[in-house]
Design an enzyme around this catalytic site. Structure first.
Site, mmCIF file in Angstrom:
data_model
loop_
_atom_site.group_PDB
_atom_site.id
_atom_site.type_symbol
_atom_site.label_atom_id
_atom_site.label_comp_id
_atom_site.label_asym_id
_atom_site.label_seq_id
_atom_site.Cartn_x
_atom_site.Cartn_y
_atom_site.Cartn_z
ATOM 1 C CG HIS A 194 -0.730 0.207 2.514
ATOM 2 N ND1 HIS A 194 -0.006 0.881 3.365
ATOM 3 C CD2 HIS A 194 0.336 -0.524 3.579
ATOM 4 C CE1 HIS A 194 0.584 0.883 4.974
ATOM 5 N NE2 HIS A 194 0.653 -0.380 4.468
ATOM 6 C CG ASP A 241 -2.804 4.351 2.762
ATOM 7 O OD1 ASP A 241 -3.047 3.090 2.037
ATOM 8 O OD2 ASP A 241 -3.194 3.959 3.759
ATOM 9 C CG ASP A 274 3.333 0.363 7.691
ATOM 10 O OD1 ASP A 274 2.819 -0.258 6.415
ATOM 11 O OD2 ASP A 274 2.073 0.791 8.695
ATOM 12 C CD GLU A 320 -2.995 -1.075 5.932
ATOM 13 O OE1 GLU A 320 -3.001 -2.030 6.952
ATOM 14 O OE2 GLU A 320 -2.206 -0.250 6.054
ATOM 15 C CD GLU A 321 -1.136 2.638 7.464
ATOM 16 O OE1 GLU A 321 -1.774 2.155 8.482
ATOM 17 O OE2 GLU A 321 0.063 1.776 7.379
ATOM 18 C CG HIS A 369 1.271 2.851 12.687
ATOM 19 N ND1 HIS A 369 0.141 2.187 12.803
ATOM 20 C CD2 HIS A 369 1.403 2.287 11.290
ATOM 21 C CE1 HIS A 369 -0.143 1.475 11.739
ATOM 22 N NE2 HIS A 369 0.223 1.311 10.932
#
Length: 454
Positions: A90, A92, A123, A156-157, A423
């Protein structure tokens, strides 16, 4: 096909990979358009699509998903009769959080102490670069031995499920013999790992009402039922004395049989303060990967600053329940709702709203794809055997793909080892890990094609 040319090719491609990751990281592609411009996500999607076209992918398309974002799809045909492998990543990313806490700018890939820093570096923009590296190495050494579909998600996030809904409406699009989800990671830097289980989850909003309006705590306190006190009791009922999650009727004694997580390593990874104890009982792996976990994500109540001496009429909270593999999320929700009702004191009025949910996932680690990946990782990581771990988080798309393609094998790999700090501020990726995993993925595709007698 020898692993040596593949590894050499990928090593030679690493400067290009760094430049491409820098270009991709520069897009502020947070799929929350109240915080970041939609144009940033659209530009990142177009960059991904252009990259696929440059590698000879056919049918490259920007898919407008129901949540208002775009996923990128492409197909690279393989030899006649070859199996098809779906590669997922992903583009995003999470918001940067506190810009001032980043040592270097969040959206500017910066090399420091042997790592590449930037939001999405691990990520999961780095996951897309990993796929590109593997495919380029195979093309340079005789060709890609399988058909390849690539899907790169744009939300996704945010967890808004746009790609899940799109896949359900177009079930033929992502059909494959094996699916490689590039959004997980190694248990430890340099330790090759596949993730075999994911916990499911549910989000539940609760609201407790006891009075028509707030009351003076001196005149009415001690008799009038306090909604905030009722909420505190309800939330406390979800944990035992040792901090274990306790939802009436929901088992919390499962045991994880695989890779273990030493407590000292967990404390360091989680940055637990000195002298503060951990919660729950059993091994760390039991608690993280095999058992339910409740978290209070937020509480609606007056802040300390500006608070008045009042008995509160209303209070609310948002609760997350992680659901272990083997448990149906819908059943867990019923048990959670029944528990909350049963533990609400003083006949207070309780409102419940389920605002999100996803099923847990468990892979078949005895499948040919796992054997192919194990052999590939042993070459990419000399002297190391592939480890199988769980993940406490959720990737709802895995369950969607499993339900759509029940015969497909699924593996979860990726760049998100503990030092990556995904994150969080100062997210980074190890270029050595990116290189090794790209080698592993390339060799996996070769091994998997051979296992299918192509």
């Amino acid at each position: 096909m020898s692993p040596i040319p593949v590894a050499q090719t990928i090593a030679s491609l690493m400067p290009r990979a760094r430049q491409e990751l820098a270009e991709l990281v520069a897009f502020r592609s947070v799929a929350d358009f109240s915080q970041f411009p939609r144009s940033e996500s659209e530009a990142a999607a177009n960059w991904v699509a252009d990259s696929l076209r440059a590698e000879g992918f056919q049918d490259v398309a920007l898919l407008d998903t129901p949540d208002g974002t775009q996923s990128v799809y492409g197909y690279l045909p393989g030899p006649e009769g070859a199996p098809t492998v779906l590669l997922y990543a992903h583009y995003d990313v999470q918001p940067p959080l506190d810009d001032a806490a980043w040592i270097s700018p969040a959206f500017e890939l910066t090399e420091r102490n042997g790592r590449w820093y930037g939001r999405g570096a691990a990520d999961c923009k780095g996951g897309f670069i990993m796929h590109l590296l593997a495919l380029r190495a195979l093309k340079a050494d005789g060709g890609v031995p399988v058909g390849v579909k690539v899907i790169v998600e744009g939300s996704e996030e945010q967890g808004t499920g746009g790609l899940q809904q799109y896949a359900e409406a177009h079930p033929e699009l992502l059909a494959a013999d094996t699916i490689v989800i590039g959004d997980a990671g190694n248990f430890r830097l340099g330790l090759p790992t596949v993730t075999a289980t994911l916990r499911g989850m549910t989000l539940v909003k609760i609201k407790i009402d006891t009075l028509a309006g707030n009351l003076h705590s001196g005149m009415f306190g001690g008799v009038a039922p306090d909604a905030l006190a009722a909420l505190i009791r309800v939330l406390d009922s979800l944990r035992a004395e040792d901090g274990s999650t306790t939802v009436d009727g929901l088992a919390s004694d499962a045991v994880w049989e695989g890779l273990q997580y030493p407590e000292a390593e967990f404390r360091a990874d989680a940055k637990v303060l000195d002298g503060v104890g951990l919660i729950g009982e059993g091994t760390i792996a039991d608690r993280l990967w095999a058992r339910p976990a409740v978290t209070v994500l937020g509480i609606d109540c007056p802040p300390v600053v500006g608070a008045t001496p009042s008995v509160h009429a209303s209070a609310g909270a948002l609760i997350s329940l992680r659901v272990p593999p083997g448990v149906d999320t819908a059943e867990a929700i019923k048990l959670l709702e029944a528990h909350l009702v049963a533990h609400t004191p003083w006949q207070a009025r309780l409102e419940l709203e389920v605002v999100g949910q996803g099923q847990p996932f468990q892979a078949d680690t005895s499948s040919p794809a796992y054997a192919s990946m194990a052999a590939a990782m042993e070459v990419a990581y000399p002297g190391q055997e592939m480890q199988v771990s769980g993940m406490g988080g959720s990737i709802p798309l895995c369950n969607t793909l499993t339900s759509l393609y029940p015969q497909a094998e699924m593996l979860l790999i990726g760049l998100s080892e503990p030092e990556a700090q995904i994150h969080a501020v100062n997210e980074s990726v190890s270029p050595e890990e990116l290189e090794r995993l790209a080698v592993a993925e390339a060799l996996f595709l070769v091994n998997y094609a051979r296992s299918k007698n192509v």
